[in-house]
Design a protein around this motif. Structure first.
Motif, mmCIF file in Angstrom:
data_model
loop_
_atom_site.group_PDB
_atom_site.id
_atom_site.type_symbol
_atom_site.label_atom_id
_atom_site.label_comp_id
_atom_site.label_asym_id
_atom_site.label_seq_id
_atom_site.Cartn_x
_atom_site.Cartn_y
_atom_site.Cartn_z
ATOM 1 N N UNK A 45 0.837 -1.206 0.000
ATOM 2 C CA UNK A 45 0.000 0.000 0.000
ATOM 3 C C UNK A 45 0.868 1.251 0.000
ATOM 4 N N UNK A 46 1.970 1.218 0.738
ATOM 5 C CA UNK A 46 2.872 2.367 0.783
ATOM 6 C C UNK A 46 3.530 2.612 -0.563
ATOM 7 N N UNK A 47 3.921 1.556 -1.245
ATOM 8 C CA UNK A 47 4.525 1.707 -2.573
ATOM 9 C C UNK A 47 3.510 2.300 -3.538
ATOM 10 N N UNK A 48 2.269 1.830 -3.461
ATOM 11 C CA UNK A 48 1.219 2.397 -4.312
ATOM 12 C C UNK A 48 1.006 3.879 -3.993
ATOM 13 N N UNK A 49 0.941 4.210 -2.718
ATOM 14 C CA UNK A 49 0.742 5.606 -2.313
ATOM 15 C C UNK A 49 1.920 6.481 -2.730
ATOM 16 N N UNK A 50 3.121 5.902 -2.740
ATOM 17 C CA UNK A 50 4.308 6.662 -3.124
ATOM 18 C C UNK A 50 4.270 7.070 -4.593
ATOM 19 N N UNK A 51 3.514 6.353 -5.391
ATOM 20 C CA UNK A 51 3.398 6.697 -6.808
ATOM 21 C C UNK A 51 2.467 7.885 -7.037
ATOM 22 N N UNK A 52 1.692 8.239 -6.024
ATOM 23 C CA UNK A 52 0.727 9.334 -6.157
ATOM 24 C C UNK A 52 1.436 10.687 -6.078
ATOM 25 N N UNK A 104 -4.510 2.257 -7.622
ATOM 26 C CA UNK A 104 -3.919 2.622 -6.325
ATOM 27 C C UNK A 104 -5.013 2.789 -5.279
ATOM 28 N N UNK A 105 -6.068 3.514 -5.624
ATOM 29 C CA UNK A 105 -7.154 3.739 -4.671
ATOM 30 C C UNK A 105 -7.789 2.419 -4.245
ATOM 31 N N UNK A 106 -7.984 1.517 -5.194
ATOM 32 C CA UNK A 106 -8.555 0.210 -4.860
ATOM 33 C C UNK A 106 -7.607 -0.601 -3.984
ATOM 34 N N UNK A 107 -6.332 -0.609 -4.307
ATOM 35 C CA UNK A 107 -5.350 -1.379 -3.533
ATOM 36 C C UNK A 107 -5.248 -0.853 -2.102
ATOM 37 N N UNK A 108 -5.168 0.454 -1.957
ATOM 38 C CA UNK A 108 -5.066 1.030 -0.610
ATOM 39 C C UNK A 108 -6.350 0.784 0.171
ATOM 40 N N UNK A 109 -7.487 0.844 -0.501
ATOM 41 C CA UNK A 109 -8.757 0.565 0.171
ATOM 42 C C UNK A 109 -8.818 -0.884 0.641
ATOM 43 N N UNK A 150 4.715 2.603 -11.334
ATOM 44 C CA UNK A 150 3.675 3.447 -11.928
ATOM 45 C C UNK A 150 3.216 2.946 -13.305
ATOM 46 N N UNK A 151 4.148 2.482 -14.116
ATOM 47 C CA UNK A 151 3.778 1.945 -15.422
ATOM 48 C C UNK A 151 2.911 0.697 -15.306
ATOM 49 N N UNK A 152 3.250 -0.165 -14.352
ATOM 50 C CA UNK A 152 2.452 -1.375 -14.139
ATOM 51 C C UNK A 152 1.051 -1.034 -13.629
ATOM 52 N N UNK A 153 0.969 -0.049 -12.734
ATOM 53 C CA UNK A 153 -0.343 0.379 -12.238
ATOM 54 C C UNK A 153 -1.173 0.987 -13.364
ATOM 55 N N UNK A 154 -0.540 1.806 -14.202
ATOM 56 C CA UNK A 154 -1.240 2.399 -15.343
ATOM 57 C C UNK A 154 -1.736 1.315 -16.303
ATOM 58 N N UNK A 155 -0.907 0.312 -16.577
ATOM 59 C CA UNK A 155 -1.289 -0.773 -17.483
ATOM 60 C C UNK A 155 -2.438 -1.590 -16.907
#
Length: 170
Positions: A45-52, A104-109, A150-155
């Motif tokens: 979750x922290x890695x996902x949030x760090x991409x924001x 990211x929002x879904x993963x953190x949720x 970030x690229x993987x999340x975008x894809x």
């Protein structure tokens, strides 16, 4: 809000202490991977949030470094009598688009829901993983190693959009 707070050796010290506190029970307790799950959820979750680049998640990532530095420098000074250290090279994940932001929002949720359902010990481990992940991604080395995120999340987000648009189904 695209700049992260630089992590000092003191901030890194606190993250390493939390990491060791979470890895030691796993190491001495049979090394079952399921024991690392709560910590890993928080870290992810922290890695996902760090991409924001902004928003609540970006703000939390940006300001955790300052908290880590303050606590770590006081801890290091109290334990060893040393002076505060200079900042390490800064790191940042860049390139998150709107499709990735939805993921990211879904993963953190999902991690938040896991935290709400967890017991006291697992809640601390999830929080510890989030703290360690946020501090580590604030360094150039870890951010560079995770620059693909970030690229993987975008894809992944684009795949979801394509599925709802019916692209590639027929």
């Amino acid at each position: 809000m695209t700049a992260t707070t630089g992590i000092t050796l003191g901030g890194l010290l606190t993250a390493l202490l939390v990491l060791i506190a979470n890895l030691r029970p796993w190491y001495v307790g049979g090394r079952e991977m399921k024991k690392l799950a709560p910590f890993s959820k928080g870290f992810a979750a922290a890695v996902c949030a760090a991409a924001c680049p902004g928003g609540i998640l970006g703000w939390a990532h940006t300001h955790t470094g300052g908290v880590a530095n303050t606590v770590g420098e006081k801890t290091g000074a109290a334990a060893t009598g040393t002076a505060p250290a200079a900042a390490l090279s800064r790191g940042q994940l860049v390139g998150l688009g709107m499709t990735g932001a939805c993921i990211v929002a879904l993963a953190v949720f999902l991690v938040y829901l896991a935290w709400k359902a967890a017991g006291k010990e697992d809640k601390r481990r999830i929080f510890g993983g989030a703290y360690v992940g946020t501090v580590f991604v604030g360094t150039a080395g870890v951010a560079g190693a995770l620059s693909w995120v970030p690229g993987a999340l975008n894809a992944a987000g684009q795949s979801v959009v394509d599925a709802f648009n019916g692209t590639g189904i027929l």
